[in-house]
Design a protein around this motif. Structure first.
Motif, PDB file in Angstrom:
ATOM      1  N   PHE A 135      -4.661  22.627  -0.019  1.00  0.00           N
ATOM      2  CA  PHE A 135      -4.021  23.938  -0.133  1.00  0.00           C
ATOM      3  C   PHE A 135      -4.307  24.556  -1.502  1.00  0.00           C
ATOM      4  CE2 PHE A 135      -0.432  26.520  -1.557  1.00  0.00           C
ATOM      5  CZ  PHE A 135      -0.387  27.470  -0.555  1.00  0.00           C
ATOM      6  N   ALA A 136      -4.217  23.735  -2.550  1.00  0.00           N
ATOM      7  CA  ALA A 136      -4.490  24.245  -3.895  1.00  0.00           C
ATOM      8  C   ALA A 136      -5.928  24.751  -4.002  1.00  0.00           C
ATOM      9  CB  ALA A 136      -4.232  23.161  -4.926  1.00  0.00           C
ATOM     10  N   LEU A 137      -6.858  23.998  -3.435  1.00  0.00           N
ATOM     11  CA  LEU A 137      -8.261  24.407  -3.472  1.00  0.00           C
ATOM     12  C   LEU A 137      -8.461  25.714  -2.718  1.00  0.00           C
ATOM     13  CD1 LEU A 137     -11.200  23.788  -4.221  1.00  0.00           C
ATOM     14  CD2 LEU A 137     -11.374  22.459  -2.101  1.00  0.00           C
ATOM     15  N   LEU A 138      -7.820  25.838  -1.535  1.00  0.00           N
ATOM     16  CA  LEU A 138      -7.934  27.058  -0.742  1.00  0.00           C
ATOM     17  C   LEU A 138      -7.305  28.235  -1.488  1.00  0.00           C
ATOM     18  CD1 LEU A 138      -8.716  28.340   1.985  1.00  0.00           C
ATOM     19  CD2 LEU A 138      -6.433  27.735   2.829  1.00  0.00           C
ATOM     20  N   TRP A 139      -6.177  27.998  -2.165  1.00  0.00           N
ATOM     21  CA  TRP A 139      -5.496  29.056  -2.923  1.00  0.00           C
ATOM     22  C   TRP A 139      -6.360  29.541  -4.078  1.00  0.00           C
ATOM     23  CZ3 TRP A 139      -1.208  31.544  -1.424  1.00  0.00           C
ATOM     24  CH2 TRP A 139      -0.564  32.364  -2.354  1.00  0.00           C
ATOM     25  N   TRP A 140      -7.025  28.614  -4.751  1.00  0.00           N
ATOM     26  CA  TRP A 140      -7.913  28.993  -5.847  1.00  0.00           C
ATOM     27  C   TRP A 140      -9.038  29.899  -5.360  1.00  0.00           C
ATOM     28  CZ3 TRP A 140      -8.645  23.356  -8.034  1.00  0.00           C
ATOM     29  CH2 TRP A 140      -7.458  22.979  -8.692  1.00  0.00           C
ATOM     30  N   ILE A 141      -9.469  29.690  -4.118  1.00  0.00           N
ATOM     31  CA  ILE A 141     -10.567  30.483  -3.581  1.00  0.00           C
ATOM     32  C   ILE A 141     -10.082  31.863  -3.129  1.00  0.00           C
ATOM     33  CG2 ILE A 141     -12.269  30.630  -1.702  1.00  0.00           C
ATOM     34  CD1 ILE A 141     -12.404  27.552  -1.777  1.00  0.00           C
ATOM     35  N   LEU A 142      -8.901  31.897  -2.504  1.00  0.00           N
ATOM     36  CA  LEU A 142      -8.413  33.135  -1.904  1.00  0.00           C
ATOM     37  C   LEU A 142      -7.750  34.081  -2.900  1.00  0.00           C
ATOM     38  CD1 LEU A 142      -6.837  31.781   1.410  1.00  0.00           C
ATOM     39  CD2 LEU A 142      -9.074  32.876   1.118  1.00  0.00           C
ATOM     40  N   MET A 143      -7.034  33.549  -3.882  1.00  0.00           N
ATOM     41  CA  MET A 143      -6.187  34.367  -4.759  1.00  0.00           C
ATOM     42  C   MET A 143      -6.730  34.419  -6.185  1.00  0.00           C
ATOM     43  SD  MET A 143      -3.913  35.250  -2.578  1.00  0.00           S
ATOM     44  CE  MET A 143      -2.612  35.953  -3.578  1.00  0.00           C
ATOM     45  N   PRO A 144      -6.319  35.461  -6.962  1.00  0.00           N
ATOM     46  CA  PRO A 144      -6.686  35.494  -8.386  1.00  0.00           C
ATOM     47  C   PRO A 144      -6.153  34.243  -9.084  1.00  0.00           C
ATOM     48  CG  PRO A 144      -5.735  37.585  -7.680  1.00  0.00           C
ATOM     49  CD  PRO A 144      -5.517  36.630  -6.567  1.00  0.00           C
ATOM     50  N   THR A 145      -7.031  33.562  -9.818  1.00  0.00           N
ATOM     51  CA  THR A 145      -6.625  32.242 -10.329  1.00  0.00           C
ATOM     52  C   THR A 145      -7.073  31.959 -11.752  1.00  0.00           C
ATOM     53  OG1 THR A 145      -6.795  31.401  -8.060  1.00  0.00           O
ATOM     54  CG2 THR A 145      -6.591  29.773  -9.804  1.00  0.00           C
ATOM     55  N   PRO A 172       0.821  -1.213   0.000  1.00  0.00           N
ATOM     56  CA  PRO A 172       0.000   0.000   0.000  1.00  0.00           C
ATOM     57  C   PRO A 172       0.853   1.260   0.000  1.00  0.00           C
ATOM     58  CG  PRO A 172       0.045  -0.978   2.187  1.00  0.00           C
ATOM     59  CD  PRO A 172       0.724  -1.955   1.274  1.00  0.00           C
ATOM     60  N   VAL A 173       0.303   2.372  -0.518  1.00  0.00           N
ATOM     61  CA  VAL A 173       0.988   3.655  -0.501  1.00  0.00           C
ATOM     62  C   VAL A 173       1.194   4.086   0.944  1.00  0.00           C
ATOM     63  CG1 VAL A 173       0.844   6.091  -1.169  1.00  0.00           C
ATOM     64  CG2 VAL A 173      -0.036   4.304  -2.698  1.00  0.00           C
ATOM     65  N   PRO A 174       2.401   4.568   1.317  1.00  0.00           N
ATOM     66  CA  PRO A 174       2.645   4.987   2.699  1.00  0.00           C
ATOM     67  C   PRO A 174       1.665   6.068   3.142  1.00  0.00           C
ATOM     68  CG  PRO A 174       4.702   4.799   1.506  1.00  0.00           C
ATOM     69  CD  PRO A 174       3.624   4.642   0.485  1.00  0.00           C
ATOM     70  N   ARG A 175       1.255   5.992   4.407  1.00  0.00           N
ATOM     71  CA  ARG A 175       0.265   6.932   4.915  1.00  0.00           C
ATOM     72  C   ARG A 175       0.778   8.377   4.828  1.00  0.00           C
ATOM     73  NH1 ARG A 175      -2.642   5.426  10.401  1.00  0.00           N
ATOM     74  NH2 ARG A 175      -3.312   3.785   8.963  1.00  0.00           N
ATOM     75  N   GLY A 176       2.083   8.546   5.038  1.00  0.00           N
ATOM     76  CA  GLY A 176       2.646   9.901   4.977  1.00  0.00           C
ATOM     77  C   GLY A 176       2.478  10.522   3.596  1.00  0.00           C
ATOM     78  N   VAL A 177       2.672   9.691   2.548  1.00  0.00           N
ATOM     79  CA  VAL A 177       2.496  10.196   1.181  1.00  0.00           C
ATOM     80  C   VAL A 177       1.051  10.562   0.928  1.00  0.00           C
ATOM     81  CG1 VAL A 177       2.684   9.585  -1.256  1.00  0.00           C
ATOM     82  CG2 VAL A 177       4.480   8.892   0.338  1.00  0.00           C
ATOM     83  N   LEU A 178       0.141   9.725   1.409  1.00  0.00           N
ATOM     84  CA  LEU A 178      -1.284  10.020   1.236  1.00  0.00           C
ATOM     85  C   LEU A 178      -1.656  11.330   1.923  1.00  0.00           C
ATOM     86  CD1 LEU A 178      -2.929   6.500   1.688  1.00  0.00           C
ATOM     87  CD2 LEU A 178      -2.776   7.839  -0.409  1.00  0.00           C
ATOM     88  N   MET A 179      -1.160  11.531   3.152  1.00  0.00           N
ATOM     89  CA  MET A 179      -1.459  12.759   3.877  1.00  0.00           C
ATOM     90  C   MET A 179      -0.900  13.975   3.136  1.00  0.00           C
ATOM     91  SD  MET A 179      -3.327  12.066   6.436  1.00  0.00           S
ATOM     92  CE  MET A 179      -3.184  13.625   7.300  1.00  0.00           C
ATOM     93  N   PHE A 180       0.312  13.817   2.573  1.00  0.00           N
ATOM     94  CA  PHE A 180       0.921  14.919   1.819  1.00  0.00           C
ATOM     95  C   PHE A 180       0.069  15.289   0.606  1.00  0.00           C
ATOM     96  CE2 PHE A 180       3.685  16.354  -1.643  1.00  0.00           C
ATOM     97  CZ  PHE A 180       4.242  17.478  -1.059  1.00  0.00           C
ATOM     98  N   LEU A 181      -0.417  14.270  -0.112  1.00  0.00           N
ATOM     99  CA  LEU A 181      -1.256  14.533  -1.284  1.00  0.00           C
ATOM    100  C   LEU A 181      -2.558  15.208  -0.892  1.00  0.00           C
ATOM    101  CD1 LEU A 181      -0.731  11.193  -3.256  1.00  0.00           C
ATOM    102  CD2 LEU A 181       0.168  13.445  -3.832  1.00  0.00           C
ATOM    103  N   VAL A 182      -3.148  14.785   0.213  1.00  0.00           N
ATOM    104  CA  VAL A 182      -4.399  15.379   0.678  1.00  0.00           C
ATOM    105  C   VAL A 182      -4.183  16.850   1.044  1.00  0.00           C
ATOM    106  CG1 VAL A 182      -6.133  15.347   2.532  1.00  0.00           C
ATOM    107  CG2 VAL A 182      -5.430  13.206   1.461  1.00  0.00           C
TER     108      VAL A 182
END
Length: 293
Positions: A43-53, A28-38
């Motif tokens: 963060f990308a979703l939050l950035w799209w909302i907060l900043m001009p995108t 299985p994919v390491p849990r740390g990698v999964l958490m990093f991807l999540v």
């Protein structure tokens, strides 16, 4: 029904994929990698909302924060101009003599002028302002149109052989190509001009040739360069008796210049630089040729 295979070393099942004797474990994919991807996706979703995108036709989404880097740049430029206003106003309102007498202002000229020169002039004259082939050295005291700050500022403003309505105009005719002089005459006048800055080139053996070259010079060249060949700053004609040359002062280059003519070009800067910037550049260039104590 497929029989699941277990790796005897790790005790994990294999996926059934094998390459060159190497079998892939069903790990299985390491849990740390999964958490990093999540986290990165959130963060990308939050950035799209907060900043001009996102681009939308001719505009874009402004973002909840309303941040605009263009506004920030304009604000920083305005702050920079406000900080420089004291100096630029003094440059605009004071005469050249007054500025040169004010050491604090000249420190600003040297700092700001160096940057202006690097951005606008160094491509032709070099970062050290000592010129290159076909471009004049601005650090000596040899000038076509005059080296006082007022003269330099005027040259910067209107250019030389430029489209400006008040441009300085100067051209060396193509005496050979346009058949104003015969080939022997071109060679004779080249030898004569060369001898003006190289007295050792005048010998008893070539005195007649040099005299013939002088006659050609007086008839065809003296109108611009003067009978003494020291040039004229009124028409941008260079002094031919010193050892400062734009295109080269060896005999072959002189022959080339006389045969094919020369027409230098300098752009006009009055629409690209402000009045204070032109004055700053003129003072900076003039200062390059001033011997420092």
């Amino acid at each position: 029904m497929d029989v699941e295979e277990v790796d005897p070393v790790s005790g994990r099942k294999t996926t059934g994929h094998e390459w060159n004797g190497i079998k892939e474990l069903d790990t299985p994919v390491p849990r740390g990698v999964l958490m990093f991807l999540v986290v990165t996706h959130l963060f990308a979703l939050l950035w799209w909302i907060l900043m001009p995108t996102w681009p939308i036709g001719t505009t874009y989404t402004k973002g909840v924060l309303g941040t605009d880097q263009w506004d920030r740049v304009e604000e920083e430029m305005a702050q920079s101009q406000a900080a420089r206003a004291k100096w630029t106003n003094a440059i605009e309102t004071k005469s050249f003599d007054e500025i040169m007498a004010d050491e604090n202002l000249m420190q600003f000229v040297r700092s700001s002028g160096r940057q202006l020169f690097g951005d606008n002039c160094a491509a032709c004259h070099g970062a050290d302002a000592k010129g290159a082939a076909n471009y004049p050295n601005l650090t000596d005291d040899d000038w076509l149109w005059g080296g006082e700050p007022e003269n330099i500022a005027e040259t910067l403003r209107v250019g030389i052989n430029s489209p400006h309505g008040e441009s300085r105009v100067a051209q060396m005719p193509a005496f050979g190509r346009d058949q104003m002089l015969e080939r022997p005459q071109v060679r004779q006048v080249a030898q004569y001009v060369y001898s003006l800055s190289h007295p050792e080139a005048s010998t008893p053996e070539n005195v007649e040739a040099l005299q013939a070259g002088r006659e050609v010079f007086l008839t065809n060249c003296a109108a611009c360069h003067g009978e003494d060949a020291k040039g004229s700053r009124d028409v941008g004609a260079p002094n031919l008796t010193d050892d400062y040359w734009i295109y080269g002062g060896d005999i072959q280059t002189l022959v080339t210049s006389i045969h094919g003519g020369r027409q230098g070009h300098m752009p006009t800067w009055d629409e690209r630089l402000s009045e204070s910037e032109i004055k700053t550049l003129a003072l900076y260039v003039n200062d390059l040729g001033v011997e420092k104590p």
